[in-house]
Design a protein around this motif. Structure first.
Motif, PDB file in Angstrom:
ATOM      1  N   TRP A  22       0.829  -1.201   0.000  1.00 51.80           N
ATOM      2  CA  TRP A  22       0.000   0.000   0.000  1.00 51.80           C
ATOM      3  C   TRP A  22       0.868   1.256   0.000  1.00 51.80           C
ATOM      4  O   TRP A  22       1.767   1.410   0.821  1.00 51.80           O
ATOM      5  N   GLU A  39     -10.326  -2.382  -6.785  1.00 53.60           N
ATOM      6  CA  GLU A  39     -10.933  -1.231  -6.108  1.00 53.60           C
ATOM      7  C   GLU A  39     -12.385  -1.085  -6.547  1.00 53.60           C
ATOM      8  O   GLU A  39     -13.255  -0.760  -5.735  1.00 53.60           O
ATOM      9  N   GLN A  42     -14.537  -3.435  -4.752  1.00 54.68           N
ATOM     10  CA  GLN A  42     -14.723  -3.016  -3.361  1.00 54.68           C
ATOM     11  C   GLN A  42     -15.919  -2.084  -3.194  1.00 54.68           C
ATOM     12  O   GLN A  42     -16.454  -1.977  -2.091  1.00 54.68           O
ATOM     13  N   TRP A  47     -12.331  -3.073   2.009  1.00 51.43           N
ATOM     14  CA  TRP A  47     -11.138  -3.580   1.334  1.00 51.43           C
ATOM     15  C   TRP A  47     -10.753  -4.937   1.916  1.00 51.43           C
ATOM     16  O   TRP A  47     -10.228  -5.793   1.211  1.00 51.43           O
ATOM     17  N   ILE A 162     -13.451   5.709  -4.990  1.00 44.38           N
ATOM     18  CA  ILE A 162     -12.697   4.553  -5.475  1.00 44.38           C
ATOM     19  C   ILE A 162     -11.395   5.027  -6.115  1.00 44.38           C
ATOM     20  O   ILE A 162     -10.332   4.434  -5.921  1.00 44.38           O
ATOM     21  N   ALA A 165      -8.926   5.806  -3.374  1.00 49.68           N
ATOM     22  CA  ALA A 165      -8.401   4.568  -2.780  1.00 49.68           C
ATOM     23  C   ALA A 165      -7.370   3.932  -3.717  1.00 49.68           C
ATOM     24  O   ALA A 165      -6.330   3.437  -3.270  1.00 49.68           O
ATOM     25  N   PHE A 166      -7.646   3.948  -5.021  1.00 49.58           N
ATOM     26  CA  PHE A 166      -6.699   3.441  -6.011  1.00 49.58           C
ATOM     27  C   PHE A 166      -5.402   4.242  -5.967  1.00 49.58           C
ATOM     28  O   PHE A 166      -4.306   3.671  -5.939  1.00 49.58           O
ATOM     29  N   ALA A 169      -3.449   3.306  -2.943  1.00 49.72           N
ATOM     30  CA  ALA A 169      -2.950   1.933  -3.005  1.00 49.72           C
ATOM     31  C   ALA A 169      -1.719   1.808  -3.890  1.00 49.72           C
ATOM     32  O   ALA A 169      -0.759   1.117  -3.533  1.00 49.72           O
TER      33      ALA A 169
END
Length: 184
Positions: A22, A39, A42, A47, A162, A165-166, A169
């Motif tokens: 991550w 993602e 999710q 997650w 999303i 979050a991507f 990550a």
């Protein structure tokens, strides 16, 4: 060893993900495509749910090689709706193939989907200075721009949250807390 405040300390697989993956900047084509798809899977879930199913996702979606996923048939995708090893949401399952087709078209037009993605952060990670959970936003102007552009390119299940979050990550954003050992 201090870790980010969002990380559940009792979940070893989650700790391994945090410690090894991550927020690590990646320009690996296959990995970036995988993370777009995971993602998206999710959406509306945690997650942790996806992380536990990740290896099976890799198996049934041909290790997220975009060309191989793009060749998957309707019949193959429909069979996955019954597979408890992944999230059995028809739209998300078909969306993986849709994303593969969009990825390949993006590469055809832009030359590199990887460089196109990274252009949303100026080609290098945005380094933030988060301390507590309240410091972590759900989305940012960059994730909103990326989400809008991805949707325009034909990608599915990739809203601004999303997208953020991507970005976290894959290391487009360094959101490790200031006291996290993994920062930087």
């Amino acid at each position: 060893m201090n870790r980010c405040p969002w990380l559940p300390p009792e979940l070893e697989l989650y700790q391994q993900y945090h410690d090894s993956e991550w927020g690590v900047p990646s320009r690996d084509r296959r990995y970036l495509f995988e993370m777009i798809c995971l993602e998206g899977a999710q959406a509306g879930l945690s997650w942790w749910t996806i992380l536990q199913k990740r290896e099976h996702y890799r198996k049934v979606f041909r290790d997220f090689e975009p060309e191989a996923v793009a060749r998957m048939t309707d019949k193959q995708l429909e069979k996955l709706v019954l597979d408890p090893g992944i999230v059995r949401h028809r739209g998300k399952i078909v969306g993986v193939r849709t994303n593969a087709l969009a990825w390949l078209e993006l590469e055809r037009r832009e030359g590199s989907a990887v460089e196109w993605l990274w252009s949303f952060v100026g080609g290098k990670p945005i380094v933030n200075h988060r301390k507590v959970m309240e410091d972590y936003p759900a989305k940012t102007p960059e994730s909103e721009a990326l989400s809008k552009a991805m949707k325009k390119q034909g990608f599915t299940f990739f809203g601004p949250t999303i997208a953020y979050a991507f970005m976290q990550a894959v290391g487009m954003v360094d959101d490790h807390s200031v006291d996290c050992w993994r920062r930087g």
